[in-house]
Scaffold this motif. Structure first.
Motif, PDB file in Angstrom:
ATOM      1  N   ILE A   1       0.793  -1.239   0.000  1.00 15.36           N
ATOM      2  CA  ILE A   1       0.000   0.000   0.000  1.00 15.36           C
ATOM      3  C   ILE A   1       0.820   1.281   0.000  1.00 15.36           C
ATOM      4  CG2 ILE A   1      -1.864  -1.178   1.198  1.00 15.36           C
ATOM      5  CD1 ILE A   1      -1.061   0.233   3.740  1.00 15.36           C
TER       6      ILE A   1
ATOM      7  N   HIS B   1       0.780   3.442  -3.104  1.00 10.00           N
ATOM      8  CA  HIS B   1      -0.413   4.285  -3.216  1.00 10.00           C
ATOM      9  C   HIS B   1      -0.359   5.453  -2.244  1.00 10.00           C
ATOM     10  CE1 HIS B   1      -4.612   5.432  -3.687  1.00 10.00           C
ATOM     11  NE2 HIS B   1      -4.772   5.310  -2.373  1.00 10.00           N
ATOM     12  N   LEU B   2       0.129   5.169  -1.047  1.00  8.17           N
ATOM     13  CA  LEU B   2       0.213   6.248  -0.058  1.00  8.17           C
ATOM     14  C   LEU B   2       1.203   7.327  -0.477  1.00  8.17           C
ATOM     15  CD1 LEU B   2       0.098   4.361   3.358  1.00  8.17           C
ATOM     16  CD2 LEU B   2      -1.705   5.674   2.247  1.00  8.17           C
ATOM     17  N   SER B   3       2.251   6.922  -1.210  1.00 13.14           N
ATOM     18  CA  SER B   3       3.202   7.938  -1.662  1.00 13.14           C
ATOM     19  C   SER B   3       2.540   8.937  -2.599  1.00 13.14           C
ATOM     20  CB  SER B   3       4.391   7.268  -2.349  1.00 13.14           C
ATOM     21  OG  SER B   3       3.973   6.606  -3.540  1.00 13.14           O
ATOM     22  N   ASP B   4       1.596   8.455  -3.420  1.00 14.47           N
ATOM     23  CA  ASP B   4       0.848   9.379  -4.272  1.00 14.47           C
ATOM     24  C   ASP B   4      -0.025  10.300  -3.422  1.00 14.47           C
ATOM     25  OD1 ASP B   4       1.953   8.176  -6.470  1.00 14.47           O
ATOM     26  OD2 ASP B   4       0.269   6.805  -6.759  1.00 14.47           O
ATOM     27  N   SER B   5      -0.593   9.664  -2.293  1.00 15.94           N
ATOM     28  CA  SER B   5      -1.402  10.481  -1.382  1.00 15.94           C
ATOM     29  C   SER B   5      -0.545  11.456  -0.628  1.00 15.94           C
ATOM     30  CB  SER B   5      -2.156   9.574  -0.386  1.00 15.94           C
ATOM     31  OG  SER B   5      -3.008   8.706  -1.072  1.00 15.94           O
TER      32      SER B   5
END
Length: 221
Positions: free
Chosen positions: A162, A165-169
């Motif tokens: 995950i 994805h969190l890096s994009d967030s």
């Protein structure tokens, strides 16, 4: 001349690629040992209960001051099924009669024992200190030792699943934070664009300038 043709001419595996592999090797070399690090940082040395007449450093407490460490251990710590000192229990009171009896035939049920209420003594022959000796993760607390490795493996699993994805967030949140501090659009645009420009220049240098430099050197040679 196309880039693929250029690579075939100067060689696919060049100095740039070797340096890249070397950097990856160094990073992995540093990161991978953390997977096995618990074998050393959480090693469980030999241990037994702390007892006053044996571990407080004064000989006068044993009555005569003439008893050896083996004798004091014998009257202070019961034996397990393998006739070795128990790791998690001690006699409530010193069993002086064991100095005159064969401990093999001594009925341990006749002597009251208790847990290591005053802590443990650890063998430091191999490890001066581990997380086990630091926080007494033995006996009834030994299950806590595995939490370290479990947390690490869970973190690795979550990181693989995950955190991309969190890096994009985490990037969107970073943008919001920067926009809060830099209210001018031109300043905000420069703050976000300059790092990309630097990375772009370095990337292009590595892919084009370096192979051309190598090819030039080969031609001159």
């Amino acid at each position: 001349m196309g880039f693929e043709v250029l690579l075939e001419h100067v060689g696919v595996l060049g100095r740039f690629q070797i340096l890249q592999l070397l950097c990856f090797f160094i990073i992995i070399l540093i990161a991978y040992p953390h997977i096995l690090l618990e074998n050393f940082t959480a090693a469980v040395p030999e241990h037994r209960c702390w007892v006053r007449i044996l571990d407080n450093g004064t000989l006068s407490d044993n009555g005569t001051g003439l008893l050896s460490q083996e004798d004091l251990l014998r009257i202070s710590i019961p034996l397990d099924s393998n006739l070795r000192p128990e790791k998690c229990r001690r006699f409530v009171h010193p069993q002086w009669q064991l100095l005159h009896l064969n401990s093999t035939f001594w009925n341990l049920s006749e002597a009251k024992t208790e847990p290591c209420v005053d802590g443990w003594v650890y063998d430091k022959s191999y490890f001066h200190s581990t997380i086990v000796t630091e926080w007494d993760l033995v006996c009834e607390y030994q299950s806590s030792k595995s939490i370290v490795q479990v947390v690490f493996m869970i973190g690795s699993l979550l990181g693989g699943l995950i955190f991309g994805h969190l890096s994009d967030s985490t990037g969107q949140m970073l943008l919001g934070g920067l926009a809060f501090f830099f209210r001018s659009w031109t300043t905000l645009q420069l703050i976000l664009s300059i790092p990309l420009l630097v990375c772009c220049v370095l990337s292009r240098y590595g892919q084009y300038v370096w192979p051309l430099t190598l090819m030039k050197g080969e031609i001159e040679a």
